[in-house]
Every structure is written in C-alpha cells, then in structure tokens.
Design a protein around this motif. Structure first.
Motif, short mmCIF file in Angstrom:
data_model
loop_
_atom_site.label_atom_id
_atom_site.label_comp_id
_atom_site.label_asym_id
_atom_site.label_seq_id
_atom_site.Cartn_x
_atom_site.Cartn_y
_atom_site.Cartn_z
N ARG A 197 2.68 -20.09 -11.58
CA ARG A 197 2.07 -21.24 -12.25
C ARG A 197 2.82 -21.60 -13.53
O ARG A 197 3.35 -20.73 -14.23
N LEU A 198 2.80 -22.90 -13.82
CA LEU A 198 3.32 -23.43 -15.08
C LEU A 198 2.18 -24.10 -15.83
O LEU A 198 1.43 -24.89 -15.25
N LEU A 199 2.06 -23.79 -17.12
CA LEU A 199 1.15 -24.52 -18.00
C LEU A 199 2.00 -25.27 -19.02
O LEU A 199 2.62 -24.66 -19.88
N ASN A 200 2.04 -26.59 -18.88
CA ASN A 200 2.84 -27.45 -19.76
C ASN A 200 1.89 -28.19 -20.69
O ASN A 200 1.11 -29.05 -20.27
N HIS A 201 1.95 -27.84 -21.98
CA HIS A 201 1.07 -28.41 -23.01
C HIS A 201 1.93 -29.34 -23.85
O HIS A 201 2.85 -28.90 -24.54
N GLU A 216 3.44 -28.67 -7.53
CA GLU A 216 2.18 -29.31 -7.18
C GLU A 216 1.30 -29.31 -8.43
O GLU A 216 0.92 -28.24 -8.93
N VAL A 217 0.99 -30.47 -8.96
CA VAL A 217 0.15 -30.57 -10.15
C VAL A 217 -1.31 -30.42 -9.73
O VAL A 217 -1.80 -31.19 -8.90
N ARG A 218 -1.99 -29.44 -10.30
CA ARG A 218 -3.35 -29.12 -9.87
C ARG A 218 -4.43 -29.45 -10.89
O ARG A 218 -5.59 -29.59 -10.52
N ASP A 219 -4.05 -29.60 -12.14
CA ASP A 219 -5.08 -29.90 -13.13
C ASP A 219 -4.42 -30.53 -14.36
O ASP A 219 -3.33 -30.12 -14.77
N VAL A 220 -5.09 -31.53 -14.92
CA VAL A 220 -4.67 -32.16 -16.17
C VAL A 220 -5.89 -32.23 -17.08
O VAL A 220 -6.93 -32.76 -16.69
N ALA A 238 4.02 -23.85 -5.02
CA ALA A 238 3.23 -23.39 -3.89
C ALA A 238 4.03 -22.45 -3.00
O ALA A 238 5.26 -22.57 -2.85
N GLU A 239 3.33 -21.51 -2.40
CA GLU A 239 3.96 -20.60 -1.45
C GLU A 239 4.21 -21.32 -0.13
O GLU A 239 3.65 -22.39 0.13
N PRO A 240 5.05 -20.75 0.74
CA PRO A 240 5.24 -21.34 2.07
C PRO A 240 3.89 -21.55 2.76
O PRO A 240 3.00 -20.71 2.67
N GLY A 241 3.76 -22.69 3.42
CA GLY A 241 2.48 -23.01 4.04
C GLY A 241 1.55 -23.75 3.11
O GLY A 241 0.41 -24.05 3.49
N SER A 252 -1.65 -22.42 -2.62
CA SER A 252 -1.53 -22.58 -4.06
C SER A 252 -2.00 -21.36 -4.83
O SER A 252 -1.55 -21.12 -5.95
N GLY A 253 -2.93 -20.62 -4.25
CA GLY A 253 -3.48 -19.47 -4.96
C GLY A 253 -4.54 -19.82 -5.98
O GLY A 253 -5.01 -18.95 -6.71
N LEU A 254 -4.93 -21.10 -6.07
CA LEU A 254 -5.94 -21.50 -7.04
C LEU A 254 -7.32 -21.44 -6.41
O LEU A 254 -7.49 -21.67 -5.20
#
Length: 439
Positions: A305-309, A354-358, A421-424, A427-429
C-alpha cells in the motif's frame, strides 16, 4: 506636511477601481482609510519602489520580508480584507462587458490611471530598485526538478535550523497537516495523524516501510515504536537527517529505523510492504509526477500500500494558465508545484496503482497552520534570534495566508490510499475500509 497616506489611498483606489478596505499608515506619520479597520503600515517609502519594480505579489512580499511593510491589527483579518483585491480579482478576460480591464495595459490607457501611476512614482522617492531581501531564494536556471536543483530547493526551505522548526512545530516535529479532534492539542493531533497513516497502511510487525520525505523522523519513529515495523526514511535535507538519526538513537530504535540522505529516484532496495509519502509530493513537480508514481509502484510488493498525503489546489479552467505563486516560489518552496486532486489520482492510476480511498483534511490543515502561527508569534524574539527577522516574517505571512486558503477552499489536502494489487486483482483491503482497524 504629513500627507502621504491620503495620497496613497487615493492612488490605490484609482488603480484598483474599488474602495480600499484597510487603513494606510505612511512613513511620514499620516494615516487614512476606514475607521476601525486594520492598517497597512509602510515604514519606509522603499516599499513603494519594491512594488513598482515588481508589481504584484512578489513586490509586496519583498516589502513585507524586508520590514518595509507591516500590519497593525489582526493579520488574518487584514489578509482576508485584501484577498478580494489582491488574489481574487478577475482577469481582464473574465471582466464583465463594460467593466474596466484589470491589466497593466488597461490601466495605462486610462488618463486617471496614468496620473495615479505618475503620482506613485513621485511618492516612491529616489531610485534604483532595492535589492531583494537576503531570504529570497537564489535565481535558478536549467531544467526543473533535476536531482541537483531539487536538493538545493529542499535545502533552502528545510536547512534553516532545527531549533527554529522545534519552536514552530512543537515537540512532535511533524511538518504536515495534523488530524484534529474537538478540543485536541497540536501534539495529540499530530500523533493521531501519524497513527491514522499507519492504520491505513495496515502495518504489521516486521513489515518494511519506506517513508519518502521523512523530515525529522516522526513518522518513522512512530511506525517502528508502535507497530514494530522496519523503516527506511529518506530526505534530501542533511539537517533533518542528522536530527532524525539522533532521535532514533535516543529511542533505541537504530535496529529498526534507517535514515538516509537520498533522492526517491535513487532508492533501489525494494520491495517494501508499504510506502508513506507525507507532504513530500508537492516538491515533485507535474513534469516528474508520473515518474514519481511509477518509482513508488516499482518499490512496492504486490499487495503493498501507498499513503500519499498531499496539498492540492483547485483546477484552473485552462490548466495551461496555472502559474506558481511568486511569493511561495521565491521565499518558501522554490520549484514547488500544487496539482488538483484529480490529476494526482490519475497519475497514480496510470502508474498501475488502484486508488481505494481519498480523504480530505482541508479544515484540519487550517487548524494546524493557525497553531503554528500562534507558536511562532508567542516566541517571536527567539524565532528572530534563531534565523533572521526576514525569515520569521516569511513564515508568519506564509502560514497565515495558507490558513485562510484552506479555510476558504482555495487549497485542499488529501490522503490518497492506493494499492499495488496482487495477481487476480486481490487488494487485501477490508470490505469496510473506513473503519481503519488497529492491527
């Protein structure tokens, strides 16, 4: 006869085409303007020469930094009153039909405007142009955002003395938007912001975290101490790195935290389980942003995961018209650039994320900046001793004006959580992401 202030008020109102909402107090002791309003104080007629030689924001900034222009009254109120005529005025192309143009050419076509400018030159006194204050960044040349140029820009802003930053930022030594709760303190709000980042990244003991733009080491220390992760923190500031290394040693975390003076483009020891980038991406620049996103993507393991602030600006109707703020570029963040949130999300997605949250923290940054201004003003003499009167004035104006920008919605700050994201497509979220459960 003491009469400079009435003359300046009349000139300003002719040029602006609107009543001046503040008082003017001139170097000769004269004063004019609306009763009860805060006053712009011109301590020396040199302020006019600075404005004439560099009309607009940079001339005003030079007068402010040099102490030729000050404010008697509440700085926030003054900036708020002036915003409508300095920053929020429409351009000539936006003016309604029949309205006078706002550009310099339109002003000089008007006889009253030409007379006002001539009067301003008479009041300004002897030439030539004053030299810019020493706090202004040196002139730069060559391509933007090379490694050498970025290093110099970072040094200008951050290598001004760790003691000064301690005074402004407080014990947390976190130089980014805090995460406030009602009646919270700055220190608690910064702790909560760091913990929010760690929870969004789902850090677990033994994970590898890359903290890009690690500053004075606060995020690295929090993640290692509270979550048991191994952290690599990188910065281009040698003063920051030295300070962070001492903190790491003092807390006995040298086996978990490594602080490097290193450009993000030179990090080659992935994969990492998570990356935090807090208040750093503003330095990257639009021309390099896709490379920045791609580099971070390559450094993450699948499922990482990346957290970009990052601070954001509102988009322009024509993005080619965007110009970097002159005061910020000259005195605060040389070569810094702000992008709209949508542009940031798009570039992260183009890199493969894959952006999952803003999450917007706009109001939180206004509170943070006001707290920093309060700390600065409460220890003004010490701030001046540690740096210079001009540097303290740069920070006071920059933070107060920025606070208003966040409060009024011209600026925003967002935490963007993205995953490689992993193959398939795994996301793990969790299904309900916003709970951000503690690990």
């Amino acid at each position: 006869m003491n009469h400079a202030a009435p003359r300046l008020t009349a000139i300003a109102e002719t040029i602006l085409g609107a009543p001046l909402p503040v008082r003017i107090r001139a170097w000769d002791g004269s004063e004019a303007g609306p009763h009860g309003a805060p006053a712009l104080v011109l301590t020396h007629r040199r302020a006019l020469r600075r404005i004439l030689w560099k009309p607009g924001e940079l001339g005003l900034a030079r007068a402010w930094v040099a102490g030729d222009l000050t404010v008697d009254g509440d700085l926030y109120e003054t900036l708020g009153l002036l915003s409508g005529i300095l920053w929020d005025r429409p351009s000539a192309s936006e003016a309604p039909d029949g309205a006078p143009g706002t550009g310099r050419t339109a002003l000089l076509r008007d006889p009253a405007g030409r007379a006002a400018v001539r009067e301003l030159f008479r009041l300004a006194g002897p030439w030539p142009a004053p030299a810019p204050p020493a706090e202004e960044a040196p002139r730069r040349s060559g391509p933007l955002h090379t490694k050498v140029r970025d290093r110099a820009a970072i040094s200008h802003h951050y290598d001004v003395g760790n003691e000064f930053y301690e005074l402004v930022l407080g014990p947390s030594m976190v130089y980014s938007c805090a995460y406030w709760s009602p009646d919270g303190t700055l220190e608690q709000a910064q702790h909560d912001k760091l913990d929010l980042v760690c929870r969004k990244l789902a850090l677990e003991e033994g994970d590898r975290l890359l903290d890009v733009g690690c500053g004075w080491g606060s995020m690295a220390l929090h993640a290692a101490r509270e979550y048991g992760v191994r952290v690599t923190g990188i910065t281009l500031s040698r003063e920051q790195a030295a300070y962070a290394r001492k903190r790491v040693a003092d807390e006995g975390l040298a086996d978990r935290v490594e602080i490097r003076v290193q450009d993000y483009r030179d990090v080659k020891d992935g994969p990492y389980d998570a990356i935090s980038s807090i208040g750093m991406a503003e330095h990257v620049g639009s021309a390099r942003y896709r490379d920045y996103a791609a580099d971070l993507y390559a450094l993450l393991r699948p499922g990482g995961r990346l957290l970009n602030h990052q601070i954001a600006r509102r988009p322009e109707p024509d993005e080619s018209a965007y110009r970097v703020d002159e005061f910020i570029d000259a005195y605060v963040f040389p070569d810094g650039e702000l992008s709209p949130l949508g542009s940031t999300v798009s570039e992260l997605e183009r890199a493969g994320f894959e952006v999952r949250d803003v999450e917007s923290l706009r109001e939180h940054y206004a509170l943070t900046l006001r707290a920093w201004v309060q700390r600065l003003e409460a220890s003004w003499d010490e701030a001046v001793r540690l740096t210079s009167p001009g540097r303290a004035r740069v920070w006071q104006l920059y933070m107060a004006a920025s606070a208003l920008g966040f409060e009024r919605g011209g600026l925003g700050v967002n935490q963007v959580l993205a995953v490689r994201a992993e193959p398939g497509g795994i996301s793990g979220l969790p299904l309900r992401t916003r709970t951000w459960p503690a690990v």
